[in-house]
Design an enzyme around this catalytic site. Structure first.
Site, PDB file in Angstrom:
ATOM      1  N   HIS A 111       0.843  -1.208   0.000  1.00  0.00           N
ATOM      2  CA  HIS A 111       0.000   0.000   0.000  1.00  0.00           C
ATOM      3  C   HIS A 111       0.875   1.255   0.000  1.00  0.00           C
ATOM      4  O   HIS A 111       0.616   2.204  -0.737  1.00  0.00           O
ATOM      5  CB  HIS A 111      -0.881   0.058   1.258  1.00  0.00           C
ATOM      6  CG  HIS A 111      -1.945  -0.990   1.351  1.00  0.00           C
ATOM      7  ND1 HIS A 111      -2.138  -1.752   2.484  1.00  0.00           N
ATOM      8  CD2 HIS A 111      -2.892  -1.393   0.469  1.00  0.00           C
ATOM      9  CE1 HIS A 111      -3.152  -2.566   2.289  1.00  0.00           C
ATOM     10  NE2 HIS A 111      -3.628  -2.384   1.080  1.00  0.00           N
ATOM     11  N   LYS A 145     -16.363  -7.248   6.447  1.00  0.00           N
ATOM     12  CA  LYS A 145     -15.499  -8.251   7.078  1.00  0.00           C
ATOM     13  C   LYS A 145     -15.282  -7.859   8.539  1.00  0.00           C
ATOM     14  O   LYS A 145     -15.480  -6.717   8.911  1.00  0.00           O
ATOM     15  CB  LYS A 145     -14.138  -8.290   6.376  1.00  0.00           C
ATOM     16  CG  LYS A 145     -14.194  -8.216   4.876  1.00  0.00           C
ATOM     17  CD  LYS A 145     -12.829  -7.806   4.311  1.00  0.00           C
ATOM     18  CE  LYS A 145     -12.922  -7.298   2.882  1.00  0.00           C
ATOM     19  NZ  LYS A 145     -11.712  -6.655   2.398  1.00  0.00           N
ATOM     20  N   ARG A 161      -1.874  -6.122  -8.329  1.00  0.00           N
ATOM     21  CA  ARG A 161      -0.649  -6.877  -8.060  1.00  0.00           C
ATOM     22  C   ARG A 161      -0.444  -7.966  -9.085  1.00  0.00           C
ATOM     23  O   ARG A 161       0.622  -8.138  -9.635  1.00  0.00           O
ATOM     24  CB  ARG A 161      -0.728  -7.516  -6.661  1.00  0.00           C
ATOM     25  CG  ARG A 161      -0.644  -6.518  -5.532  1.00  0.00           C
ATOM     26  CD  ARG A 161      -1.121  -7.125  -4.249  1.00  0.00           C
ATOM     27  NE  ARG A 161      -2.529  -7.528  -4.371  1.00  0.00           N
ATOM     28  CZ  ARG A 161      -3.296  -7.874  -3.356  1.00  0.00           C
ATOM     29  NH1 ARG A 161      -2.795  -7.932  -2.144  1.00  0.00           N
ATOM     30  NH2 ARG A 161      -4.554  -8.201  -3.547  1.00  0.00           N
ATOM     31  N   SER A 174      -3.003  -7.542   3.008  1.00  0.00           N
ATOM     32  CA  SER A 174      -3.324  -7.385   4.433  1.00  0.00           C
ATOM     33  C   SER A 174      -3.805  -8.715   5.012  1.00  0.00           C
ATOM     34  O   SER A 174      -3.464  -9.082   6.133  1.00  0.00           O
ATOM     35  CB  SER A 174      -4.415  -6.338   4.629  1.00  0.00           C
ATOM     36  OG  SER A 174      -3.984  -5.092   4.182  1.00  0.00           O
TER      37      SER A 174
HETATM   38  O1  PNS Z   1      -9.128  -2.786   0.224  1.00  0.00           O
HETATM   39  P1  PNS Z   1     -10.429  -3.305  -0.327  1.00  0.00           P
HETATM   40  O2  PNS Z   1     -11.195  -4.013   0.757  1.00  0.00           O
HETATM   41  O3  PNS Z   1     -10.231  -4.134  -1.562  1.00  0.00           O
HETATM   42  O4  PNS Z   1     -11.286  -2.001  -0.754  1.00  0.00           O
HETATM   43  C1  PNS Z   1     -12.567  -2.128  -1.277  1.00  0.00           C
HETATM   44  C2  PNS Z   1     -13.265  -0.758  -1.379  1.00  0.00           C
HETATM   45  C3  PNS Z   1     -13.284  -0.042  -0.051  1.00  0.00           C
HETATM   46  C4  PNS Z   1     -12.527   0.095  -2.393  1.00  0.00           C
HETATM   47  C5  PNS Z   1     -14.719  -1.007  -1.904  1.00  0.00           C
HETATM   48  O5  PNS Z   1     -15.324  -1.995  -1.127  1.00  0.00           O
HETATM   49  C6  PNS Z   1     -15.591   0.238  -1.903  1.00  0.00           C
HETATM   50  O6  PNS Z   1     -15.361   1.164  -2.640  1.00  0.00           O
HETATM   51  N1  PNS Z   1     -16.629   0.257  -1.026  1.00  0.00           N
HETATM   52  C7  PNS Z   1     -17.505   1.381  -0.867  1.00  0.00           C
HETATM   53  C8  PNS Z   1     -18.926   1.061  -1.292  1.00  0.00           C
HETATM   54  C9  PNS Z   1     -19.077   1.268  -2.781  1.00  0.00           C
HETATM   55  O7  PNS Z   1     -18.943   2.348  -3.304  1.00  0.00           O
HETATM   56  N2  PNS Z   1     -19.381   0.161  -3.465  1.00  0.00           N
HETATM   57  C10 PNS Z   1     -19.502   0.128  -4.901  1.00  0.00           C
HETATM   58  C11 PNS Z   1     -18.117   0.133  -5.538  1.00  0.00           C
HETATM   59  S1  PNS Z   1     -18.088  -0.767  -6.979  1.00  0.00           S
END
Ligand code: PNS
Length: 164
Positions: A19, A43, A92, A130
């Site tokens: 990150h 989660k 990645r 993570s």
């Molecule tokens: O690190 P992660 O868990 O892969 O991040 C995922 C994240 C936070 C980017 C994604 O879950 C998100 O944007 N959630 C917010 C809700 C939202 O906007 N959902 C629609 C996105 S397609």
């Protein structure tokens, strides 16, 4: 030309050197980079939002155009609120691609003017996540070099000293 604000969203439970590598790369491209921690995580997180924000702030303290914030609800709504032009995400390996493509296209459907920009982390971090850091550490393995030193310290406190 206007300043370009970008958002790097994620769970960051906890921040890894992968990150951090991406944040450093993003900070060289965008005028302002906001690292945004999702608060309504489905989660069950190891670290609280406050802890994750603190670790991110510690790790990014020396990068002046990077700030750390939290968001809930739709990412595109948060991006609009921050006048962001771009979302930053890391890819990645091939396995990240499908999930990232779905999210990027859904976000584009919701907000056509917001672009998702993908960057690759340094090769040395392509296997770091993570989830694996949490798992390896909780099972007694070393995560030295995979997370910032202060995160390793916090993992110790959380996992072995049972700090809440
Ligand atoms: O690190 P992660 O868990 O892969 O991040 C995922 C994240 C936070 C980017 C994604 O879950 C998100 O944007 N959630 C917010 C809700 C939202 O906007 N959902 C629609 C996105 S397609």
């Amino acid at each position: 030309m206007d300043e370009i604000v970008a958002i790097y969203p994620g769970s960051f439970d906890p921040i890894t050197n992968g990150h951090l590598d991406l944040i450093e790369r993003g900070s060289l491209i965008f005028n302002q980079l906001i690292v945004a921690v999702l608060t309504n995580l489905e989660k069950n997180p190891l670290f609280s939002v406050a802890e994750r924000v603190e670790m991110l702030r510690e790790a990014t303290r020396s990068i002046p155009n990077v700030s750390v914030d939290t968001f809930s609800g739709l990412l595109v709504d948060y991006a609009r609120q921050k006048h962001a032009r771009a979302l930053l995400r890391g890819i990645r390996a091939f396995t990240d691609y499908e999930y990232e493509l779905q999210m990027a296209l859904m976000n584009r459907k919701l907000e056509p003017e917001l672009e998702t920009v993908f960057l690759m982390p340094a090769l040395a971090y392509t296997y770091v996540s993570s989830r694996l850091v949490r798992e390896v550490f909780q099972l007694g393995g070393s995560v030295n070099g995979l997370v910032p030193p202060q995160v390793e310290e916090r993992l110790h406190q959380k996992v072995f000293q049972g700090k809440p």
